[in-house]
Structures are given as structure tokens and as C-alpha cells.
Design a protein around this motif. Structure first.
Motif, PDB file in Angstrom:
ATOM      1  N   LEU A  15       0.940  -1.199   0.203  1.00  5.04           N
ATOM      2  CA  LEU A  15      -0.069   0.002   0.108  1.00  5.04           C
ATOM      3  C   LEU A  15       0.994   1.388  -0.031  1.00  5.04           C
ATOM      4  N   SER A  16       0.245   2.142  -0.688  1.00  5.23           N
ATOM      5  CA  SER A  16       1.221   3.421  -0.962  1.00  5.23           C
ATOM      6  C   SER A  16       0.999   4.512   0.160  1.00  5.23           C
ATOM      7  N   THR A  17       1.588   4.054   1.386  1.00  3.34           N
ATOM      8  CA  THR A  17       1.562   4.944   2.490  1.00  3.34           C
ATOM      9  C   THR A  17       3.091   5.306   2.766  1.00  3.34           C
ATOM     10  N   ALA A  18       3.084   6.380   3.205  1.00  2.00           N
ATOM     11  CA  ALA A  18       4.573   6.935   3.662  1.00  2.00           C
ATOM     12  C   ALA A  18       5.085   6.032   5.049  1.00  2.00           C
ATOM     13  N   SER A  19       4.333   5.665   5.864  1.00  2.00           N
ATOM     14  CA  SER A  19       4.595   4.885   6.884  1.00  2.00           C
ATOM     15  C   SER A  19       4.239   3.544   7.066  1.00  2.00           C
ATOM     16  N   LYS A  20       4.495   2.612   7.996  1.00  2.00           N
ATOM     17  CA  LYS A  20       4.342   1.519   7.926  1.00  2.00           C
ATOM     18  C   LYS A  20       2.934   0.902   8.513  1.00  2.00           C
ATOM     19  N   MET A  21       2.443  -0.352   8.639  1.00  2.00           N
ATOM     20  CA  MET A  21       1.141  -0.563   8.807  1.00  2.00           C
ATOM     21  C   MET A  21       0.940  -0.271  10.263  1.00  2.00           C
ATOM     22  N   PHE A  22       1.857  -0.417  11.257  1.00  2.00           N
ATOM     23  CA  PHE A  22       1.453  -0.055  12.727  1.00  2.00           C
ATOM     24  C   PHE A  22       2.642   0.568  13.497  1.00  2.00           C
ATOM     25  N   SER A  23       3.375   1.138  12.574  1.00  2.00           N
ATOM     26  CA  SER A  23       4.188   2.247  13.171  1.00  2.00           C
ATOM     27  C   SER A  23       4.523   3.469  12.443  1.00  2.00           C
ATOM     28  N   GLY A  24       5.276   4.368  12.916  1.00  2.00           N
ATOM     29  CA  GLY A  24       5.549   5.518  11.988  1.00  2.00           C
ATOM     30  C   GLY A  24       6.926   5.464  11.223  1.00  2.00           C
ATOM     31  N   ALA A  25       7.365   4.236  11.158  1.00  3.42           N
ATOM     32  CA  ALA A  25       8.732   4.151  10.350  1.00  3.42           C
ATOM     33  C   ALA A  25       8.394   4.187   8.860  1.00  3.42           C
ATOM     34  N   SER A  26       9.353   4.736   8.051  1.00  3.79           N
ATOM     35  CA  SER A  26       9.310   5.034   6.699  1.00  3.79           C
ATOM     36  C   SER A  26       9.247   3.808   5.913  1.00  3.79           C
ATOM     37  N   THR A  27       8.469   4.025   4.905  1.00  8.10           N
ATOM     38  CA  THR A  27       8.371   2.637   3.915  1.00  8.10           C
ATOM     39  C   THR A  27       9.278   2.985   2.485  1.00  8.10           C
ATOM     40  N   ALA A  28       9.963   4.023   2.571  1.00  9.33           N
ATOM     41  CA  ALA A  28      10.618   4.449   1.159  1.00  9.33           C
ATOM     42  C   ALA A  28      11.538   3.066   0.879  1.00  9.33           C
ATOM     43  N   PHE A  29      11.704   3.149  -0.493  1.00 10.59           N
ATOM     44  CA  PHE A  29      12.573   1.995  -0.859  1.00 10.59           C
ATOM     45  C   PHE A  29      14.016   2.087  -0.970  1.00 10.59           C
ATOM     46  N   GLY A  30      15.095   1.344  -0.931  1.00 17.53           N
ATOM     47  CA  GLY A  30      16.581   1.639  -1.179  1.00 17.53           C
ATOM     48  C   GLY A  30      17.071   2.143   0.153  1.00 17.53           C
ATOM     49  N   ALA A  31      16.612   2.466   1.113  1.00 21.64           N
ATOM     50  CA  ALA A  31      17.380   2.900   2.356  1.00 21.64           C
ATOM     51  C   ALA A  31      18.420   1.745   2.868  1.00 21.64           C
ATOM     52  N   PRO A  32      19.538   2.165   3.355  1.00 26.17           N
ATOM     53  CA  PRO A  32      20.652   0.932   4.013  1.00 26.17           C
ATOM     54  C   PRO A  32      19.709   0.132   4.900  1.00 26.17           C
ATOM     55  N   PRO A  33      20.339  -1.119   4.767  1.00 21.78           N
ATOM     56  CA  PRO A  33      19.447  -2.135   5.460  1.00 21.78           C
ATOM     57  C   PRO A  33      19.393  -1.917   7.045  1.00 21.78           C
ATOM     58  N   ASN A  34      18.393  -2.254   7.656  1.00 19.21           N
ATOM     59  CA  ASN A  34      18.129  -2.049   9.113  1.00 19.21           C
ATOM     60  C   ASN A  34      18.251  -0.582   9.675  1.00 19.21           C
ATOM     61  N   THR A  35      17.703   0.485   8.574  1.00 21.63           N
ATOM     62  CA  THR A  35      17.609   1.849   9.044  1.00 21.63           C
ATOM     63  C   THR A  35      16.379   2.317   9.163  1.00 21.63           C
ATOM     64  N   GLN A  36      15.384   1.552   8.916  1.00 20.80           N
ATOM     65  CA  GLN A  36      13.804   1.627   8.858  1.00 20.80           C
ATOM     66  C   GLN A  36      13.140   0.718   9.658  1.00 20.80           C
ATOM     67  N   ALA A  37      13.750   0.123  10.742  1.00 20.74           N
ATOM     68  CA  ALA A  37      12.946  -0.729  11.227  1.00 20.74           C
ATOM     69  C   ALA A  37      12.912  -0.213  13.042  1.00 20.74           C
ATOM     70  N   SER A  38      11.546   0.125  13.260  1.00 23.71           N
ATOM     71  CA  SER A  38      11.522   0.897  14.550  1.00 23.71           C
ATOM     72  C   SER A  38      11.350  -0.354  15.579  1.00 23.71           C
ATOM     73  N   ALA A  39      11.142   0.073  16.944  1.00 21.67           N
ATOM     74  CA  ALA A  39      10.981  -0.621  18.041  1.00 21.67           C
ATOM     75  C   ALA A  39       9.897  -1.332  17.818  1.00 21.67           C
ATOM     76  N   VAL A  40       8.456  -0.644  17.299  1.00 24.03           N
ATOM     77  CA  VAL A  40       7.139  -1.509  17.234  1.00 24.03           C
ATOM     78  C   VAL A  40       7.287  -2.353  16.013  1.00 24.03           C
ATOM     79  N   ASP A  41       8.153  -2.207  15.229  1.00 22.01           N
ATOM     80  CA  ASP A  41       8.211  -3.107  13.705  1.00 22.01           C
ATOM     81  C   ASP A  41       9.067  -4.412  14.358  1.00 22.01           C
ATOM     82  N   ILE A  42       9.812  -4.336  15.195  1.00 22.42           N
ATOM     83  CA  ILE A  42      10.427  -5.676  15.580  1.00 22.42           C
ATOM     84  C   ILE A  42       9.914  -5.958  17.229  1.00 22.42           C
ATOM     85  N   ALA A  43       8.796  -5.376  17.606  1.00 20.00           N
ATOM     86  CA  ALA A  43       8.261  -5.892  18.707  1.00 20.00           C
ATOM     87  C   ALA A  43       9.281  -5.863  19.977  1.00 20.00           C
ATOM     88  N   LEU A  44       9.933  -4.809  20.229  1.00 18.36           N
ATOM     89  CA  LEU A  44      10.502  -4.698  21.351  1.00 18.36           C
ATOM     90  C   LEU A  44       9.721  -4.724  22.550  1.00 18.36           C
TER      91      LEU A  44
END
Length: 497
Positions: A15-44
């Protein structure tokens, strides 16, 4: 033994949203690995997911689009569930998805097959988050994990198993791809993984009602691979059954280099995932007013199917066909360009507009890897070129070989009538006006016949190809400017005499 192929597709549209399904992290393509994974995305510990409003809105828009604008297939109350499985690139150990209560139930996609139109029924469309990605190619003896995609919003669209050939599956996938782009819920970029398909393939003896054992081919990210994978898998299953073997239900991967599918793992059933409602997320309740607002916006945009119907109603009498309408509605930008061109050129030239847009324009765009939005030729300029052809000011040959290439050199967005890129100015500057003077054409024909007496005799002796050669000689003598219809008429008259 005759066999029937049975195919159902599960399609993941990012889906063409700027942020992820359950967090405010960016969905932009091509960022360096593991720079757009927030605490919510990895369930800390201590984090709580919050559903993305824009993702829900896009799911509703899709539900309305596949149900003719009606909203009875949209669940006013749906539930997020935890789908439990253990992969290295799934940081939570579960994926938030929807199971028993998806946001969209039913709907249909109409496709064009060799036998005419066919309706492909949808089972459901549900919201979920993506997993991360395992990287194997850049590491020696180990794999890397990139969690940037973890949490990216997806709409999983599940069809009924009603497709009976690889060609039908591709037609469905292309139509669905065009629809999600048209209504603005997904950019459709298959190379970046924004639109990918899983194909469920089984075979059965023709005439049998019971479905065969299916195998799922995962993550097909091109229409060509989708077609080739289905054809290989169907052939593989038929050969096993004809040799007396049994098909094992499993998940398979397609290897494009070897053009074959290979086993990945045994196919999980729903109970293997141990679904249960996510305790951190309330049920998703959708208000009628919100659905109505989205429906009004969708009515303004329209759908490819609605545009096709209108084109056939408005332009069929001017020669536009169903195939034309299907090609013109591959994207909203293409359809908008066509309509702007027809508005400027006149309804009577709708077929010419379609031919040029799907022919010369599309060929150049494909050659240069451009989208129609980046076309350097303004719709009004193309319309003016078409009018010059229709009026007989220039020949189609001159238009294609000289005027169109000159128009293409203009920088996109800078076209002005009477300025650079105006086909009428190009024709005047280069002296390309068509020769339609009967006396002048007769004079040139006489010269060509005098210089090609043997070909004239060959034609009179019944060799039809000689006539085409003489026409070519006249057109060459006029640098392609002579009116072809007049050339044919004068030549036939002279040769008959």
C-alpha cells in the motif's frame, strides 16, 4: 488423458502509504539495511502497534472498486490476528494479519480471454504487515537479514480457483495490477516487490469436480515468470500423476534461470499458524460516513472498467474496439492522455488517436524506459499531428518518419502551440506538405512509367507486385509527399490506358 489446470492467485500489493502498517517508520525503498525498522516493527518489549489510517482507507477503496462501487463486501468490523511462524526475517515470531474477519469479502475482476470476457471472483482481501528480507548473495557461508520491510503495509488479495490456464492467470494479474495503480493504492513496482503473486496450482482429469492437490509457488514478481512457473508446475504435476505418483502439498519456488519450480517446504494449513486475535489491537470498526466519503472520491476517479465502457459507448462507431479500450485503460495516465488527445482532435479521429498512442508513442516510451507521464509530446500536439494526417496535409509515412521524431525532441512540459514541437510548424519549416495537385501527380507518374517500362508491362501481364513497385517509385520521386490514394488512382488509370 486430458487434464485441466486449476489456478488461484494470492497477490500482495504494498500500500502506498509513507509509513508502516503499525508504526511511523518510513516505507521508502532503497534505504541502507536495518535503518527503517522501528521498535514497534521488531516488537521490542513495551511497544504497542497502532493501525495506519491511510492503509485502511486504501483497503476500503479497493473493496469498493471490485464491487461496482457498492459497499456490502466491506466489513464494518474486522479483526487483526497474530499469524505465528518462525523465519529468520520475521523479528516478532508472528505476523499481524487478518484471518476470520478480513476487511473485504468477495468482489470480482473482469478479464479478457481468448474466449471473451471472464469474471474472476475474489475470496477476500485483508490487511497485514510484511516480513523482513533474507539476503544471501553478498555474504560468504552466511545470510544477512534486512528488516527495513518489516511492518510494511500490504493488502493480500485472494482469488477463487477459477482460472484454467497460465494465460488467464497472467490476464488476471495484469488487470489487478492496473486496477491497484489506477485507484492509487499501490505503485505496482514489481522489481521493488510492491506487487507480487503466489500461484496455487493443481491439476485434475477433465470433467472431474474434485480439486487436485495444490502446490503454491511463492513470490512471483513478473508476469513472464508467473506464466512460465505455472506452465512448468502444471506439466510437472501431470507427469507425476501419469506415472502413477501422488502430488505432495507444498510450497515451491520458481528458478527463472533453470525455468523450473523446486520444493521449499511442506505447505502449512491455517491451524499450523495458530491464529488468534492480537491482544494489542482493538477490532477495526469502520463508520458508514467514511465509506461514503471514499466512495465519492472513487466515483470522481472512476475505474478502468467504467472508462472502457464509456469509450465503447462514445467511440465504437468511430472504429474503437474492445482491445483498444483495454490497452488504453492500462493506466489512468494513459487513459487521461487519450481523452485529452481525442478532445483536441475530435471524436471522429478517436481510432487514429488510439493507434498513435498505442503504436508510435508507446514504442518510444518503452524503448526509453519512460512512463506516459514523462511523454515529451503534449496530447494537443499529438492531436494536431493526427489532424494534419486526417486532412491530407501530410502522409502517414512523413508523419512517422520525420514529423513525430522532431516532436519527440521537445523537452517534456515545454510545448506551446506555434512554438517548438508544434507539428504544423515542423511541416511548414521542412516543406513536408503532401502533394495533392492532380496535374503534378500525373506528371510524376508519367515520368516514372517512362523510366520503368518493363515493370509497367509486367503489371499489364498480370504481375500485381509490379504495381506496388511503381507506387514506391512515385513516392520516392516525391520524397513521400504524394497523396497515396491519388497516386494509386492515377497509376491504375494510366496503366489501363
Amino acid at each position: 488423458m486430458n487434464w485441466e489446470i486449476v489456478i488461484g492467485l494470492e497477490t500482495h500489493a504494498q500500500l502506498s502509504t509513507a509509513s508502516k502498517m503499525f508504526s511511523g517508520a518510513s516505507t521508502a525503498f532503497g534505504a541502507p539495511p536495518n535503518t527503517q525498522a522501528s521498535a514497534v516493527d521488531i516488537a521490542l518489549p513495551g511497544v504497542l502497534p497502532v493501525a495506519n489510517h491511510g492503509a485502511v482507507e486504501r483497503a476500503i477503496r479497493f473493496g469498493l472498486a471490485v464491487n461496482g462501487g457498492l459497499s456490502d463486501n466491506i466489513s464494518r468490523r474486522s479483526v487483526f490476528a497474530r499469524k505465528n511462524y518462525f523465519y529468520p526475517d520475521l523479528p516478532k515470531g508472528y505476523q499481524i494479519s487478518q484471518f476470520e474477519m478480513p476487511i473485504v469479502k468477495g468482489g470480482e475482476i473482469r478479464i479478457l480471454t481468448k474466449d471473451g470476457q471472464k469474471e474472476v471472483s475474489l475470496t477476500r482481501a485483508h490487511l497485514e504487515e510484511d516480513a523482513g528480507k533474507s539476503l544471501h548473495e553478498d555474504f560468504r557461508d552466511v545470510s544477512g537479514i534486512d528488516l527495513n520491510r518489516a511492518g510494511t503495509p500490504l493488502l493480500e488479495i485472494v482469488s477463487e480457483p477459477v482460472m484454467r490456464s497460465a494465460e488467464e492467470a497472467v490476464a488476471y494479474a495484469k488487470t489487478l495490477h492496473g486496477l491497484v495503480r489506477w485507484i492509487g493504492i499501490c505503485d505496482g513496482n514489481m522489481q521493488e516487490g510492491s506487487f507480487r503473486c503466489d500461484a496455487n496450482v493443481s491439476v485434475r482429469r477433465r470433467g472431474e469436480a474434485k480439486l487436485g492437490t495444490r502446490c503454491e509457488i511463492k513470490n512471483l514478481n513478473s508476469f513472464r515468470f508467473l506464466e512460465r512457473a505455472i506452465k512448468f508446475e502444471a506439466k510437472r504435476q501431470i507427469e507425476i500423476l501419469e506415472d502413477g505418483g501422488k502430488i505432495v502439498q507444498e510450497t515451491r519456488l520458481y528458478d527463472p534461470d533453470k525455468d523450473e519450480t523446486r520444493s521449499m517446504r511442506s505447505k502449512e494449513e491455517a491451524h499450523d499458524y495458530r491464529y488468534f486475535p492480537d491482544p494489542d489491537l482493538l477490532p477495526l470498526v469502520i463508520a458508514e460516513r467514511w465509506i461514503d466519503e471514499i466512495g465519492q472520491e472513487l466515483s470522481r476517479i472512476g475505474t478502468p472498467e467504467a472508462r472502457r465502457a464509456r469509450y465503447l459507448l462514445d467511440y465504437a462507431s468511430y472504429g474503437l474496439t474492445l482491445d483498444d479500450a483495454l490497452l488504453l485503460t492500462q493506466s489512468r495516465e494513459m487513459a487521461d492522455y487519450f481523452e485529452a488527445c481525442v478532445t483536441a482532435a475530435g471524436k471522429e479521429n478517436a481510432k487514429l488517436c488510439a493507434n498513435w498512442l498505442m503504436g508510435e508513442v508507446s514504442a518510444r516510451l518503452n524503448e526509453e524506459g519512460r512512463d506516459i507521464a514523462a511523454c515529451p509530446i503534449h496530447p494537443k500536439a499529438l492531436a494536431k499531428l493526427i489532424n494534419l494526417i486526417a486532412r491530407g496535409t501530410i502522409t502517414n509515412k512523413i508523419a512517422k518518419e520525420t514529423v513525430f521524431p522532431a516532436m519527440w525532441k521537445v523537452v517534456a512540459g515545454t510545448f506551446t502551440l506555434g512554438g517548438p514541437g508544434d507539428p504544423e510548424m515542423i511541416v511548414m519549416d521542412l516543406g513536408l506538405q503532401q502533394i495533392s495537385d492532380a496535374g503534378e501527380i500525373e506528371k510524376i507518374v508519367d515520368q516514372v512509367l517512362a523510366a520503368n517500362a518493363k515493370q509497367a508491362e509486367d503489371y499489364r501481364a498480370g504481375k500485381e507486385k509490379a504495381f506496388n513497385s511503381l507506387v514506391g517509385q512515385v513516392m520516392k520521386a516525391t520524397q513521400g509527399k504524394a497523396n497515396p490514394a491519388q497516386v494509386n488512382e492515377v497509376l491504375k488509370r494510366k496503366l489501363a490506358g
